[in-house]
Motif scaffolding. Structure first.
Motif, short mmCIF file in Angstrom:
data_model
loop_
_atom_site.label_atom_id
_atom_site.label_comp_id
_atom_site.label_asym_id
_atom_site.label_seq_id
_atom_site.Cartn_x
_atom_site.Cartn_y
_atom_site.Cartn_z
N GLU E 17 -50.34 -24.60 9.83
CA GLU E 17 -50.34 -23.74 11.02
C GLU E 17 -48.97 -23.09 11.22
OE1 GLU E 17 -52.85 -22.77 12.91
OE2 GLU E 17 -54.25 -23.96 11.73
N LEU E 18 -47.92 -23.85 10.94
CA LEU E 18 -46.58 -23.28 11.06
C LEU E 18 -46.37 -22.15 10.04
CD1 LEU E 18 -43.76 -23.16 12.24
CD2 LEU E 18 -43.10 -25.11 10.82
N ALA E 19 -46.92 -22.36 8.83
CA ALA E 19 -46.82 -21.31 7.81
C ALA E 19 -47.50 -20.02 8.27
CB ALA E 19 -47.44 -21.80 6.49
N ILE E 20 -48.62 -20.17 8.94
CA ILE E 20 -49.31 -18.99 9.49
C ILE E 20 -48.45 -18.33 10.56
CG2 ILE E 20 -51.30 -18.25 10.87
CD1 ILE E 20 -52.97 -20.34 9.35
N LYS E 21 -47.84 -19.16 11.40
CA LYS E 21 -46.98 -18.62 12.46
C LYS E 21 -45.79 -17.84 11.86
CE LYS E 21 -44.48 -20.33 16.58
NZ LYS E 21 -44.04 -21.56 17.27
N LEU E 22 -45.19 -18.42 10.84
CA LEU E 22 -44.07 -17.74 10.17
C LEU E 22 -44.51 -16.41 9.58
CD1 LEU E 22 -42.55 -20.85 8.33
CD2 LEU E 22 -41.34 -19.48 10.04
N SER E 23 -45.71 -16.39 9.02
CA SER E 23 -46.23 -15.17 8.39
C SER E 23 -46.45 -14.08 9.43
CB SER E 23 -47.54 -15.48 7.66
OG SER E 23 -47.36 -16.55 6.75
N ARG E 24 -46.98 -14.46 10.56
CA ARG E 24 -47.26 -13.48 11.61
C ARG E 24 -45.98 -13.00 12.30
NH1 ARG E 24 -52.80 -16.33 13.96
NH2 ARG E 24 -54.06 -15.71 12.15
N MET E 25 -44.99 -13.87 12.39
CA MET E 25 -43.77 -13.50 13.11
C MET E 25 -43.05 -12.34 12.41
SD MET E 25 -42.01 -13.95 15.79
CE MET E 25 -42.68 -15.45 16.53
N ALA E 26 -43.08 -12.32 11.09
CA ALA E 26 -42.42 -11.22 10.38
C ALA E 26 -43.12 -9.89 10.71
CB ALA E 26 -42.43 -11.46 8.88
N VAL E 27 -44.42 -9.95 10.84
CA VAL E 27 -45.16 -8.73 11.22
C VAL E 27 -44.74 -8.31 12.62
CG1 VAL E 27 -47.46 -7.80 11.71
CG2 VAL E 27 -47.10 -9.26 9.71
N LYS E 28 -44.67 -9.28 13.51
CA LYS E 28 -44.30 -9.00 14.90
C LYS E 28 -42.88 -8.44 15.01
CE LYS E 28 -44.87 -11.35 19.36
NZ LYS E 28 -45.37 -12.60 19.99
N VAL E 58 -48.96 -16.58 3.52
CA VAL E 58 -49.09 -17.94 4.04
C VAL E 58 -48.74 -18.95 2.95
CG1 VAL E 58 -50.71 -19.64 4.98
CG2 VAL E 58 -50.80 -17.27 5.78
N ALA E 59 -49.20 -18.70 1.74
CA ALA E 59 -48.92 -19.62 0.63
C ALA E 59 -47.42 -19.76 0.40
CB ALA E 59 -49.61 -19.15 -0.65
N THR E 60 -46.71 -18.64 0.48
CA THR E 60 -45.25 -18.66 0.27
C THR E 60 -44.56 -19.42 1.40
OG1 THR E 60 -45.43 -16.51 -0.83
CG2 THR E 60 -43.23 -17.20 -0.13
N ASN E 61 -44.97 -19.15 2.62
CA ASN E 61 -44.37 -19.87 3.74
C ASN E 61 -44.75 -21.34 3.75
OD1 ASN E 61 -42.71 -18.01 5.26
ND2 ASN E 61 -44.57 -16.90 5.81
N PHE E 62 -45.97 -21.63 3.28
CA PHE E 62 -46.37 -23.04 3.23
C PHE E 62 -45.50 -23.80 2.23
CE2 PHE E 62 -49.62 -26.43 2.07
CZ PHE E 62 -49.47 -27.12 3.25
N GLN E 63 -45.16 -23.17 1.12
CA GLN E 63 -44.22 -23.81 0.17
C GLN E 63 -42.95 -24.23 0.88
OE1 GLN E 63 -43.31 -21.31 -3.23
NE2 GLN E 63 -44.89 -22.31 -4.45
N THR E 64 -42.45 -23.33 1.70
CA THR E 64 -41.20 -23.60 2.41
C THR E 64 -41.36 -24.78 3.37
OG1 THR E 64 -40.73 -21.24 2.32
CG2 THR E 64 -39.43 -22.53 3.88
N VAL E 65 -42.44 -24.76 4.13
CA VAL E 65 -42.68 -25.81 5.11
C VAL E 65 -42.88 -27.16 4.42
CG1 VAL E 65 -44.24 -26.61 6.93
CG2 VAL E 65 -43.58 -24.19 6.82
#
Lengths: 76, 76, 76, 76, 76, 76
Positions: E17-28, E58-65
């Motif tokens: 869920e955090l990875a999704i949040k990170l992905s959306r924040m860049a768009v925002k 999301v996959a890229t951000n999930f790697q980070t998380v």
């Protein structure tokens, strides 16, 4: 002899060349016909986005080669 | 002299410049004709998605450079 | 002063802002003309896929920043 | 028997072949119909950008395989 | 309070869920206007390739998380 | 029960299946309507580039899963 006997190279520049080789080999494995690949060459060599995409693949493979060579640290 | 004698740079900013150099070199290796690359320049320099793609390549190469420099940790 | 004196930030949120800065800098280095970049802005800010591509670049740079900060582990 | 009993391979070249196998398997899992995949083959095998995209996937999977094999370091 | 106080989550699912949040924040951050983002939503939510691109971020951000959480190893 | 209780799997093949699950979940979170996703399926399942893009996402998630499982090294 193998086309990829090792990921180890003497220098960063050689490592970069290996990254290019790795990038092209996947294309060759997908389209083994030399004549077709040659015919497709102008399609990407004269297209800015295609060149950027090719550079992305090299960047990914260069990461791999750099890691395999432990960043050539002991040689610096 | 090699165009890539080392992945080590003194500062993060120099490392970022090296990442740009690495990104452009793959383009140059794929399209060695300077005149063609110059002609293609407006195609991507005036296109938002092309610029984003270019930024993606730099980001990937910067990862590599940062790792090679161990994040410049000892210098911070 | 350097635009990138360090990859170290105090918090994850600051690290995310740095990732955005890194993503934009590559665009600026490729297209240094402020007026052109400003003109291109609506092209990607109003296009869903362009925004996703921009988010991909930020994600890649955020990976780098997180690693450089050792995931802010000691600070948690 | 599993199609992926292990990520370990004897040589870098075998590792590269495994990366290709991993890349194709995701396509197969998404489009299990052999006839459809066969019909789609000319679409990408004769398109420069499609081949570059395929090479990008192989590069990503090769990173994984190289890491799993610890860069074949002890075998070099 | 920060929108990103920490990269640490209790579970892999929370990390996703955090990875999704990170992905959306860049768009925002790129398109801060809520109304515009809302208007763009059907463009990607009804397009297969757009959804795949979103999944890539999301996959890229999930790697980070996952890395920040050390794969939740001690918690398994 | 969580859809993602753990990143640990018994075998590489199970890990690959988990990577596919992770890839699809991001799509589902972005487009939760099952009927829409079902309608979009032919769009990518019959398009070579779409399948390659899907394979790229799986490759990225597989990297994550492989790392979480420490490459299944102790189990080999």
């Amino acid at each position: 002899m193998s086309w990829l006997p090792s990921l180890i190279t003497n220098t960063p520049e050689d490592g970069y060349e290996l990254a290019i080789k790795l990038s092209r080999m996947a294309v060759k494995k997908t389209q083994p016909d030399d004549a077709v690949r040659e015919r497709l060459r102008p399609d990407y060599a004269n297209n800015a986005d295609s060149l950027t995409r090719a550079s992305q693949v090299v960047a990914t493979n260069f990461q791999t080669v750099v890691q395999a060579n432990d960043c050539w640290r002991v040689r610096d």
